[in-house]
Design an enzyme around this catalytic site. Sequence first.
Site, PDB file in Angstrom:
ATOM      1  CB  ILE A  43      35.871  48.343  37.622  1.00  0.00           C
ATOM      2  CG1 ILE A  43      35.133  47.828  38.869  1.00  0.00           C
ATOM      3  CG2 ILE A  43      35.545  49.816  37.369  1.00  0.00           C
ATOM      4  CD1 ILE A  43      35.637  48.427  40.188  1.00  0.00           C
ATOM      5  CD  GLU A  44      34.911  45.617  30.575  1.00  0.00           C
ATOM      6  OE1 GLU A  44      34.205  46.279  29.784  1.00  0.00           O
ATOM      7  OE2 GLU A  44      35.133  44.398  30.449  1.00  0.00           O
ATOM      8  CB  CYS A  53      40.169  40.967  37.077  1.00  0.00           C
ATOM      9  SG  CYS A  53      40.880  40.785  35.439  1.00  0.00           S
ATOM     10  CD  GLU A  55      39.292  37.045  39.056  1.00  0.00           C
ATOM     11  OE1 GLU A  55      38.943  38.179  38.648  1.00  0.00           O
ATOM     12  OE2 GLU A  55      39.420  36.074  38.294  1.00  0.00           O
TER      13      GLU A  55
END
Length: 131
Positions: A43-44, A53, A55
């Site tokens: 999710i930027e 990230c 993970e």
Amino acid sequence: MEINKMYKIALQYKQNAYTPYSNYNVGCCVKDKEGNYYGGCNIENASFSPTICAERTAISKMVSEGFKLIDTILIIGDSDFTYPCGVCRQVIKEFSNEDTKIIIAKNENEYKIYNIEDLLPHGFSGDDVNV
Ligand code: THU
């Protein structure tokens, strides 16, 4: 090990990746020691550093549900084999033990399995803090 099931979950969540800046999509599936599954995507953010990230998205979901030990984590991304970044390796270490399996998958049939010592040798952990 249910690699097929975990791969499908990671693929489903990869489709939710929010990546307007890199256009590089990552999906992750975490299975905890109780057999619960958590999916995650990257999710930027326009400010870049708040980006999370895939993970860490999935691991955060696990921990916030009250579970703290990863049985298996499977990662897929836009590279043939997408390895976790350094920050994610450190977070995986926090919620892993020597039996935790880290699967880097190209597809359901081609994958590599590691443990955290393979990916973060001589890492820093709670053992170092609580000396
Ligand atoms: N990314 C992940 O989601 N996991 C990793 O371990 C590597 C990098 C994401 C962050 C960013 O949204 C994009 O991939 C490009 O770096």
